[in-house]
Design a protein around this motif. Structure first.
Motif, short mmCIF file in Angstrom:
data_model
loop_
_atom_site.label_atom_id
_atom_site.label_comp_id
_atom_site.label_asym_id
_atom_site.label_seq_id
_atom_site.Cartn_x
_atom_site.Cartn_y
_atom_site.Cartn_z
N LEU A 1 -20.85 -34.80 -35.07
CA LEU A 1 -19.95 -34.99 -35.27
C LEU A 1 -18.65 -35.03 -35.78
CD1 LEU A 1 -19.15 -34.82 -31.19
CD2 LEU A 1 -19.66 -37.46 -31.75
N ALA A 2 -18.87 -35.44 -36.63
CA ALA A 2 -17.38 -35.11 -37.83
C ALA A 2 -16.90 -33.77 -38.13
CB ALA A 2 -17.43 -36.20 -38.42
N THR A 3 -18.31 -33.26 -38.58
CA THR A 3 -17.88 -31.72 -38.54
C THR A 3 -17.66 -30.66 -38.18
OG1 THR A 3 -19.61 -32.10 -40.68
CG2 THR A 3 -18.54 -30.11 -40.18
N PHE A 4 -18.01 -31.21 -37.02
CA PHE A 4 -17.75 -30.37 -35.80
C PHE A 4 -16.01 -30.56 -34.87
CE2 PHE A 4 -16.79 -29.96 -31.48
CZ PHE A 4 -17.01 -28.35 -31.27
N THR A 9 -10.33 -26.72 -36.42
CA THR A 9 -9.05 -26.34 -36.92
C THR A 9 -9.49 -25.16 -38.42
OG1 THR A 9 -8.99 -28.40 -38.23
CG2 THR A 9 -7.55 -28.33 -36.24
N ASP A 10 -11.11 -25.03 -38.28
CA ASP A 10 -11.06 -25.07 -39.35
C ASP A 10 -12.57 -23.94 -39.62
OD1 ASP A 10 -11.52 -23.90 -42.00
OD2 ASP A 10 -11.55 -25.85 -43.78
N ALA A 11 -12.30 -22.98 -39.13
CA ALA A 11 -13.49 -22.00 -38.98
C ALA A 11 -15.16 -22.14 -40.32
CB ALA A 11 -13.35 -20.63 -38.90
#
Length: 132
Positions: A1-4, A9-11
């Protein structure tokens, strides 16, 4: 979830976030339905009625307890509007992997049978004190 959330903001993190969620859904299938229920989400019936997410007989009691604890402690994070389409899309991708019966699925089944054979006492205390 954090990486999502970072991927918003960073694709360049999008693919990593997708893969991490798919791995989690494969490795912890008994989290999905309680999480959807707790969030009040009506998911696709292909997901909610799939045997992989329904059959929890292979899940050790300790892992089942940890899964319930996770859902109780984190369900509010999954209710965010931008998270739901991401979860739904990755559930569909996971169903393709499950139906193909790839090596990841067999590894996950074996992993769940051999790990989490007991809960540490502090986790038991936490569950009891939390009345979960």
């Amino acid at each position: 979830l954090a990486t999502f959330h970072v991927s918003l903001t960073d694709a360049s993190y999008k693919q990593q976030a997708d893969q991490l969620l798919q791995d989690a859904l494969i490795n912890f299938p008994d989290v999905l339905r309680p999480l959807l229920d707790k969030c009040g989400i009506d998911a696709d019936s292909k997901v909610t009625t799939h045997p992989y997410f329904l059959d929890t007989r292979a899940t050790a009691p300790a892992l089942a307890t940890l899964s319930i604890l996770y859902v109780e402690r984190s369900h509010h994070c999954w209710k965010e509007p931008e998270v739901l389409p991401w979860l739904e899309r990755n559930c569909s991708e996971v169903l393709k992997v499950i139906d193909a019966k790839g090596e990841k699925i067999e590894q996950s089944l074996e992993w769940r049978k051999t790990r989490y054979q007991g809960l540490p006492r502090n986790i038991h205390r936490h569950v009891l004190m939390s009345e979960i």
